[in-house]
Motif scaffolding. Structure first.
Motif, PDB file in Angstrom:
ATOM      1  N   LYS A 142       0.811  -1.216   0.000  1.00 27.97           N
ATOM      2  CA  LYS A 142       0.000   0.000   0.000  1.00 27.97           C
ATOM      3  C   LYS A 142       0.852   1.276   0.000  1.00 27.97           C
ATOM      4  O   LYS A 142       0.308   2.375  -0.098  1.00 27.97           O
ATOM      5  N   LEU A 143       2.165   1.110   0.121  1.00 28.15           N
ATOM      6  CA  LEU A 143       3.055   2.273   0.119  1.00 28.15           C
ATOM      7  C   LEU A 143       3.398   2.670  -1.314  1.00 28.15           C
ATOM      8  O   LEU A 143       3.481   1.807  -2.199  1.00 28.15           O
ATOM      9  N   PRO A 144       3.638   3.953  -1.568  1.00 28.67           N
ATOM     10  CA  PRO A 144       4.126   4.360  -2.893  1.00 28.67           C
ATOM     11  C   PRO A 144       5.470   3.675  -3.191  1.00 28.67           C
ATOM     12  O   PRO A 144       6.243   3.392  -2.273  1.00 28.67           O
ATOM     13  N   ALA A 145       5.731   3.421  -4.457  1.00 26.99           N
ATOM     14  CA  ALA A 145       6.951   2.710  -4.859  1.00 26.99           C
ATOM     15  C   ALA A 145       8.214   3.386  -4.341  1.00 26.99           C
ATOM     16  O   ALA A 145       9.170   2.711  -3.948  1.00 26.99           O
ATOM     17  N   ALA A 146       8.232   4.719  -4.302  1.00 26.16           N
ATOM     18  CA  ALA A 146       9.416   5.448  -3.834  1.00 26.16           C
ATOM     19  C   ALA A 146       9.745   5.106  -2.380  1.00 26.16           C
ATOM     20  O   ALA A 146      10.900   5.194  -1.964  1.00 26.16           O
ATOM     21  N   LEU A 147       8.732   4.704  -1.613  1.00 25.87           N
ATOM     22  CA  LEU A 147       8.955   4.316  -0.219  1.00 25.87           C
ATOM     23  C   LEU A 147       9.150   2.810  -0.089  1.00 25.87           C
ATOM     24  O   LEU A 147      10.070   2.359   0.600  1.00 25.87           O
ATOM     25  N   SER A 148       8.306   2.025  -0.738  1.00 26.18           N
ATOM     26  CA  SER A 148       8.408   0.565  -0.590  1.00 26.18           C
ATOM     27  C   SER A 148       9.738   0.039  -1.128  1.00 26.18           C
ATOM     28  O   SER A 148      10.283  -0.933  -0.602  1.00 26.18           O
ATOM     29  N   ASP A 149      10.286   0.711  -2.149  1.00 30.40           N
ATOM     30  CA  ASP A 149      11.589   0.308  -2.695  1.00 30.40           C
ATOM     31  C   ASP A 149      12.728   0.570  -1.714  1.00 30.40           C
ATOM     32  O   ASP A 149      13.804  -0.009  -1.848  1.00 30.40           O
ATOM     33  N   ARG A 150      12.499   1.468  -0.761  1.00 30.70           N
ATOM     34  CA  ARG A 150      13.530   1.838   0.221  1.00 30.70           C
ATOM     35  C   ARG A 150      13.294   1.163   1.576  1.00 30.70           C
ATOM     36  O   ARG A 150      13.881   1.551   2.577  1.00 30.70           O
ATOM     37  N   LEU A 151      12.405   0.157   1.603  1.00 35.49           N
ATOM     38  CA  LEU A 151      11.995  -0.474   2.855  1.00 35.49           C
ATOM     39  C   LEU A 151      12.413  -1.932   2.916  1.00 35.49           C
ATOM     40  O   LEU A 151      12.132  -2.708   2.015  1.00 35.49           O
ATOM     41  N   GLN A 152      13.109  -2.281   3.994  1.00 34.46           N
ATOM     42  CA  GLN A 152      13.389  -3.673   4.324  1.00 34.46           C
ATOM     43  C   GLN A 152      12.505  -4.026   5.522  1.00 34.46           C
ATOM     44  O   GLN A 152      12.262  -3.175   6.384  1.00 34.46           O
ATOM     45  N   ILE A 153      12.096  -5.274   5.595  1.00 35.69           N
ATOM     46  CA  ILE A 153      11.270  -5.703   6.729  1.00 35.69           C
ATOM     47  C   ILE A 153      12.087  -6.654   7.587  1.00 35.69           C
ATOM     48  O   ILE A 153      12.738  -7.573   7.088  1.00 35.69           O
ATOM     49  N   ALA A 154      12.080  -6.400   8.888  1.00 35.03           N
ATOM     50  CA  ALA A 154      12.774  -7.237   9.864  1.00 35.03           C
ATOM     51  C   ALA A 154      11.724  -7.837  10.797  1.00 35.03           C
ATOM     52  O   ALA A 154      11.083  -7.113  11.547  1.00 35.03           O
ATOM     53  N   GLU A 155      11.537  -9.136  10.695  1.00 35.32           N
ATOM     54  CA  GLU A 155      10.571  -9.799  11.564  1.00 35.32           C
ATOM     55  C   GLU A 155      11.201 -10.001  12.927  1.00 35.32           C
ATOM     56  O   GLU A 155      12.282 -10.551  13.043  1.00 35.32           O
ATOM     57  N   MET A 156      10.497  -9.528  13.942  1.00 40.02           N
ATOM     58  CA  MET A 156      11.017  -9.690  15.297  1.00 40.02           C
ATOM     59  C   MET A 156      10.013 -10.442  16.142  1.00 40.02           C
ATOM     60  O   MET A 156       8.811 -10.414  15.841  1.00 40.02           O
ATOM     61  N   PRO A 157      10.478 -11.102  17.183  1.00 43.84           N
ATOM     62  CA  PRO A 157       9.527 -11.738  18.093  1.00 43.84           C
ATOM     63  C   PRO A 157       8.578 -10.672  18.636  1.00 43.84           C
ATOM     64  O   PRO A 157       9.004  -9.576  18.987  1.00 43.84           O
ATOM     65  N   LEU A 158       7.300 -10.984  18.653  1.00 47.66           N
ATOM     66  CA  LEU A 158       6.323 -10.001  19.112  1.00 47.66           C
ATOM     67  C   LEU A 158       6.423  -9.840  20.628  1.00 47.66           C
ATOM     68  O   LEU A 158       6.442 -10.820  21.366  1.00 47.66           O
ATOM     69  N   ILE A 159       6.517  -8.600  21.039  1.00 50.56           N
ATOM     70  CA  ILE A 159       6.595  -8.280  22.454  1.00 50.56           C
ATOM     71  C   ILE A 159       5.645  -7.111  22.696  1.00 50.56           C
ATOM     72  O   ILE A 159       5.766  -6.074  22.066  1.00 50.56           O
TER      73      ILE A 159
END
Length: 196
Positions: A142-159
């Motif tokens: 849902k993010l514009p390409a200019a932002l999603s292209d600059r985004l990495q996702i780091a899955e962390m244990p939920l706390i």
């Protein structure tokens, strides 16, 4: 190029969720360092921090003590006023050209990213690391390409910790031990922070 992750926020108080997010981002994205930068007045919060800036910075120092790849900076506290991420990014890039910067952001704030102050300019200077938070999945599509292209996702244990909940527990006279590092807990107790 030295890769640096930036953890911004009020840190009012800093807690294990912040530290876990920083460590997860560091490990997942191959960061060399993570810098914690307490804000003076955050633009996306309705009220001012409960603890003074110097107290919040001191809690960050105590929380990251002896972690060789964690640092604390007071640039937003020194600058004063509303702490816009673009102002901090411009200062960091200007003063540390040998480093590349990624802002570590919780999933709730990643989803708000298109509404950030001067976000297009920000995305040209830095990248983003989104860490999952309970109840707020990252909606990268849902993010514009200019932002999603600059985004990495780091899955962390939920706390399920938040500074708001910690302040509320303190005001109600409930324990916050084991929600914050011991040195932060001692500082809060000794200074009577967040009491009703």
């Amino acid at each position: 190029m030295i890769k640096v992750g930036i953890m911004g926020g009020t840190f009012d108080p800093i807690h294990y969720g912040h530290l876990l997010a920083a460590e997860t981002a560091r490990e997942t994205c191959g960061l060399d360092e993570v810098w914690f930068i307490p804000s003076f007045i955050p633009p996306l919060k309705d009220n001012e921090p409960g603890a003074e800036g110097h107290e919040r910075l001191e809690m960050v120092y105590r929380a990251i003590d002896f972690q060789p790849y964690f640092r604390a900076l007071d640039i937003e506290l020194e600058r004063g006023g509303t702490s816009y991420t673009i102002d901090t990014a411009e200062a960091l890039v200007e003063h540390h050209p040998e480093r590349s910067f990624s802002f570590i952001i919780g999933s709730d704030r990643i989803n708000d990213l298109p509404g950030w102050h001067r976000v297009a300019e920000l995305a040209e200077l830095v990248s983003f690391i989104g860490v999952e938070r309970p109840g707020a999945p990252i909606e990268k599509s849902k993010l514009p390409a200019a932002l999603s292209d600059r985004l990495q996702i780091a899955e962390m244990p939920l706390i399920g910790l938040s500074s708001t909940d910690i302040r509320k527990r303190r005001a109600e006279g409930k324990s916050i031990r084991f929600m914050v590092p011991e040195k932060v807990y001692s500082f809060i107790q000794r200074n009577g922070l967040y009491e009703s």
